[in-house]
Write an enzyme that holds these catalytic residues in place. Structure first.
Site: not given
Length: 979
Positions: A530-531, A669, A789-790
């Site tokens: 998805w970057d 994630e 995680k983010q």
């Protein structure tokens, strides 16, 4: 070993034969950068692994090491930790007392350590974690003063005079120079950082890229030559750590670089038998040229200087060149040059992927179309893509005797013998051309590469001129200037450079997506995630035709996404979390945990939100371009089919009149299911649900934008019913969003999870960015804890902005104001491990809305992800392209506050106090617009254009401008949000 006895102040004699590998002759550490706080408190003696690894490398290179600390019994503590013998000199509090030496910020302790080591301070590097120690290093005139920031003290260390500040000692590359914002310079050779250097000195043009590996080296565990072509994948079955896996990889194609050298009949350079001195690598970001300089000395003392220049043409995308200039220094005599092509390359860049099955190419066929050229033809083993590589070698400055070419074990080699004359340079130019059977307008790869070489017969300078011109034009569009420190400007330039080397106008001619790790290595197997959600804002505002081509990568795989949805009993299109050649799901179902030495399940394929990113990108592309024809032909189909998927994922509860989405995983994630149900996914991930609501609105907006015959044709083609449209409208208003304690819950049940002992884990492990693997190795799971995680919930604010997020919640029937939003931001900031390089990008963007001082600090941390390899060695496997692009976007969309409103380009500046000026260019609806932002005004200048006038809004002030006009919007302190 030099003595560390307190009473002996004897200076060490200078060491003979010190390694020329590093530019400093000694390194001084402080005790707190060797031992952890637990060790110093005597509750568990433990040294920092990164520091120990550097100490070992220094010793192997013959570099003496000292330790400086005011601690009175440093030797005892070091002995308890078993590291006392690692230091040649120890200057501690006892020495200071005996010799009446003042401590930091005075430099006396450090100067005494340098004196005992027998090294001038100018040739010594100091590694410190305290501002007083940094001041001492600066006052003592030491050659390099490095600050280590483990506790958020970066600005204090920089203010004290640190040359650079790192997060861990393991990130320290003693050979790096960051003084010029347009040049990345590396001195010497450090095997621990060579892979990192190779990735950051990669050269590419969007069609292909070649790592900055030494031409004389093969893959040997330290060096890794790699050349990758956009969209060229191959599937293979392999055995890794005892598991048989079928995986698709971005293919490492034949290496065109090989150039080796020997003096007389001595050893070849590649064997390590020549002494190397003065090595320097310089990456010129303005022109896209990598230059390497060094001296080689043979066993009998003959010395030659070597200068190598390399480019991968941004003008002619199939072309690359390597020029090697050799000059005899103080002698005249024979030298042999050996050149070739290595088609025996494999995919072994990533340690965790190494096993059987790394071979993706068939046996090569080598031919010699003419005396100067060798042609290599290979085929990928499964995808059956034909590749052609032709390399022409010419030698200027001396006559050369060419040996017949030799082909064996997948490699072609040819040797040239020549006589050098003292002081007279000889230049070897290798010009390479690459083509594949997937290229347009060719008969075959073999004929295409030969034709390419025939069109470019000049020297390196003739290839450089158009290449440099292409880069100049790109920099005119993409350069971002700001009045920050030189390192931040350098890193921002580096990020633009690597973004454009991965995706450029040349990519637009291919069927390729945005590989998460660029074309710089084999991380994530070269897959597309998805970057592009972080890449498209940068490209779309400058080269929208490239963005459109990258959206076509998704559009061409719509049928595969539709089929994937049908297999799950769903409607619409379900795009894969990891994508490669044909759009199938490429996400591995297992992940190898090196900490625990076993395989663990990987449920990240449940990240259905990748489809939301595709639809979001499509809508944003339309907003920037206003291209209704594209929207009708392709963009609308992407948006509608993703809307259908999430509509079919949502279940309806009539009692509450709420829709719920189950069994999905959000951007976090780390969480993949409730405690006790790993991999099951969650109900009502807030990011997924709110963005689904937003998307349902956009689906309706698409039909409104295309009102008339385009909408009628779209409705007919996609069989859109009135009931379906009504369902989207209902879904947009009634999707459920969970909350706890007035905070947006990441998913239903998040508030019931346990709090993690963050301080305890940081004390035990130092870096906890892979907290998931740490917990798994402890037979625990992130599913039990409130962590991330983010950015997950906060991604909503990154994409929609604070007001857009609260409006979306209000539309869903949830009262949620800006203060609630601020509390939510602070809540998740404190519970994020930053296990992804994208995390700090999103956090900096969000913080720019509420606290620009912290936003600047987090932004600078985000800048360093690849420069300092902050994720512990992963950059050697490829750059983190989304994070690189995201930092570029922060300056424009967060700090300058640029956003697209309905038919208007709007700015809400949020400059941190560290920035007083920002400049950049964007392309909006046919207009190139130069933007200059200061604390007093925002000035826009539209370059001459016949495109229709555009509306521009700055902090509530509006203007309509045509091509060739400019306007200054005055700004008052109230215009900025500078909390």
């Amino acid at each position: 070993m030099a003595t560390t006895d307190h009473g002996n102040a004897t200076e060490m004699p200078p060491r003979a034969g010190r390694s020329p590998a590093l530019p400093y002759e000694a390194v001084l550490f402080t005790l707190t950068e060797v031992l952890t706080p637990a060790a110093l408190a005597r509750v568990g003696v433990r040294a920092y692994p990164g520091t120990m690894a550097l100490l070992e490398r220094l010793r192997a290179g013959g570099i003496p090491v000292g330790l400086v600390t005011p601690h009175a019994d440093a030797e005892t503590v070091l002995s308890d930790a078993g590291v006392h013998a690692r230091f040649d000199v120890i200057i501690d509090g006892q020495v200071a007392a005996e010799q009446h030496l003042p401590g930091p910020p005075e430099p006396d302790l450090y100067l005494e350590a340098a004196r005992r080591l027998g090294v001038s301070p100018q040739r010594v590097a100091v590694v410190e974690d305290a501002a007083a120690g940094i001041q001492a290093g600066r006052a003592g005139g030491f050659g390099l003063v490095v600050g280590i920031d483990r506790t958020g003290t970066r600005e204090g260390l920089e203010g004290a005079g640190a040359d650079l500040v790192l997060g861990e000692v393991s990130e320290l590359d003693l050979g790096v120079s960051r003084t010029d914002p347009w040049r990345m310079v590396y001195h010497g050779f450090d095997p621990a950082h060579e892979g990192h250097r190779e990735a950051l000195t990669t050269l590419g043009n969007g069609y292909m890229a070649t790592r900055g590996a030494h031409p004389e080296r093969r893959d040997d565990g330290t060096h890794y030559p790699g050349t990758y072509l956009a969209g060229i994948y191959n599937r293979a079955t392999c055995t890794i750590h005892g598991q048989e896996l079928e995986e698709e990889h971005l293919v490492n194609t034949p290496n065109w670089l090989p150039v080796d050298l020997r003096i007389g009949q001595g050893p070849w350079w590649s064997t390590g038998g020549l002494d190397t001195a003065g090595e320097r690598r310089e990456l010129d970001l303005r022109q896209g040229v990598l230059t390497r300089c060094l001296s080689l000395t043979g066993p009998e003392g003959q010395c030659v200087s070597v200068v190598q220049r390399r480019l991968v043409s941004m003008h002619a995308p199939h072309l690359a060149a390597l020029e090697t200039t050799v000059t005899a220094q103080g002698f005249s005599g024979p030298v042999s040059i050996r050149v070739g092509i290595d088609a025996a390359v494999t995919n072994t860049n990533v340690h965790d992927y190494i096993g059987t099955g790394g071979q993706h190419l068939t046996a090569p066929v080598f031919t010699e179309p003419d005396p100067d050229t060798v042609l290599c033809e290979v085929l990928t083993t499964q995808s059956q893509i034909r590749l052609g590589l032709a390399v022409r070698t010419t030698i200027d400055g001396a006559s050369a005797r060419a040996h017949p070419g030799i082909s064996e074990e997948g490699r072609y080699c040819r040797q040239y013998d020549l006589e050098l004359t003292d002081g007279h340079p000889v230049t070897v130019l290798r010009t390479a051309a690459v083509a594949t059977s997937r290229d347009r307008a060719i008969s075959s790869p073999a004929t295409a590469v030969q034709a390419e070489l025939s069109r470019h017969r000049g020297d390196f300078a003739s290839l450089l001129q158009p290449h440099a011109g292409a880069w100049r034009r790109l920099w005119e569009r993409f350069a971002i200037t700001f009045d920050a420190d030189r390192q931040s400007q350098l890193v921002l330039n580096l990020h633009v450079f690597h973004l454009l080397q991965t995706v450029s106008e040349h990519t637009a001619a291919l069927d390729a997506g945005v590989p998460a790790r660029g074309l710089h290595g084999e991380g994530y197997r070269g897959h597309v995630f998805w970057d592009d959600l972080f890449v498209f804002p940068v490209l779309g505002l400058r080269v929208p035709e490239t963005t459109e081509a990258l959206l076509d990568y998704r559009w061409h795989r719509l049928d595969a996404a539709r089929a994937a949805a049908r297999t799950k009993g769903l409607s619409g299109a379900m795009f894969p979390w990891q994508s490669g050649s044909d759009g199938r799901e490429e996400t591995p179902r297992q992940l190898y945990n090196r900490r625990a030495d076993h395989w663990v399940p990987d449920y990240s394929h449940r990240q259905r939100h990748v489809g939301l990113a595709v639809a979001y990108n499509a809508w944003q592309h339309y907003q920037v371009t206003g291209d209704r024809a594209w929207l009708a032909a392709r963009g609308a189909e992407l948006i509608i089919e993703v809307t259908r998927l999430f509509s079919s994922l949502a279940g309806y509860d009539p009692e509450t009149d709420r829709f719920h989405i189950d069994h999905v995983v959000g951007p976090d994630e780390y969480h993949d299911g409730p405690p006790g149900s790993p991999g099951a996914g969650f109900r009502d991930n807030a990011y997924t649900n709110v963005l689904t609501s937003w998307l349902c609105d956009r689906a309706g907006a698409v039909l409104t934008e295309l009102a008339g015959h385009p909408a009628r044709e779209l409705i007919d083609r996609l069989q859109i019913t009135a009931e379906e449209i009504a369902h989207w409208e209902h879904l947009a208003r009634r999707l459920a969003v969970p909350f706890h304690d007035g905070i947006i819950s990441q998913f239903a049940g998040y508030g019931e999870l346990l709090e993690l002992d963050w301080a305890g884990y940081r004390a035990r492990y130092g870096s906890i960015e892979r907290l998931d693997l740490i917990l798994e190795a402890e037979n625990d799971t992130p599913n039990r804890y409130k962590l991330a995680k983010q950015a997950d919930v906060l991604m909503l604010i990154h994409l929609l902005g604070p007001e857009g997020t609260t409006r979306a919640l209000d539309r869903l029937g949830y009262a949620f104001d800006q203060e609630d939003l601020r509390r939510t931001v602070e809540y998740y900031l404190a519970r994020t491990a930053h296990g992804s390089t994208l995390s700090r990008v999103a956090h900096a963007s969000v913080l720019a809305q509420i606290d620009t001082t912290r936003a600047w600090s987090v932004f600078r941390q985000a800048l360093l992800a690849d420069l300092d390899d902050t994720q512990g060695g992963t950059t050697r496997e490829g750059v983190h392209l989304g994070a690189m692009s995201g930092t570029i976007d922060i300056v424009v969309r967060a700090f300058a506050g640029l956003h697209i409103e309905t038919a208007a380009l709007a700015f809400t500046p949020r400059l941190p106090e560290h920035l007083r000026e920002v400049g950049f260019q964007v392309l909006y609806r046919g207009h190139r617009i130069d933007v200059a932002l200061s604390t007093d005004a925002l000035h826009v200048r539209l370059q001459p254009s016949s495109a229709p006038p555009v509306h521009i809004s700055v902090a509530g002030d509006h203007a309509e401008l045509s091509g060739g006009h400019d306007h200054s919007f005055p700004l008052s302190p109230d215009s900025f949000i500078t909390a």
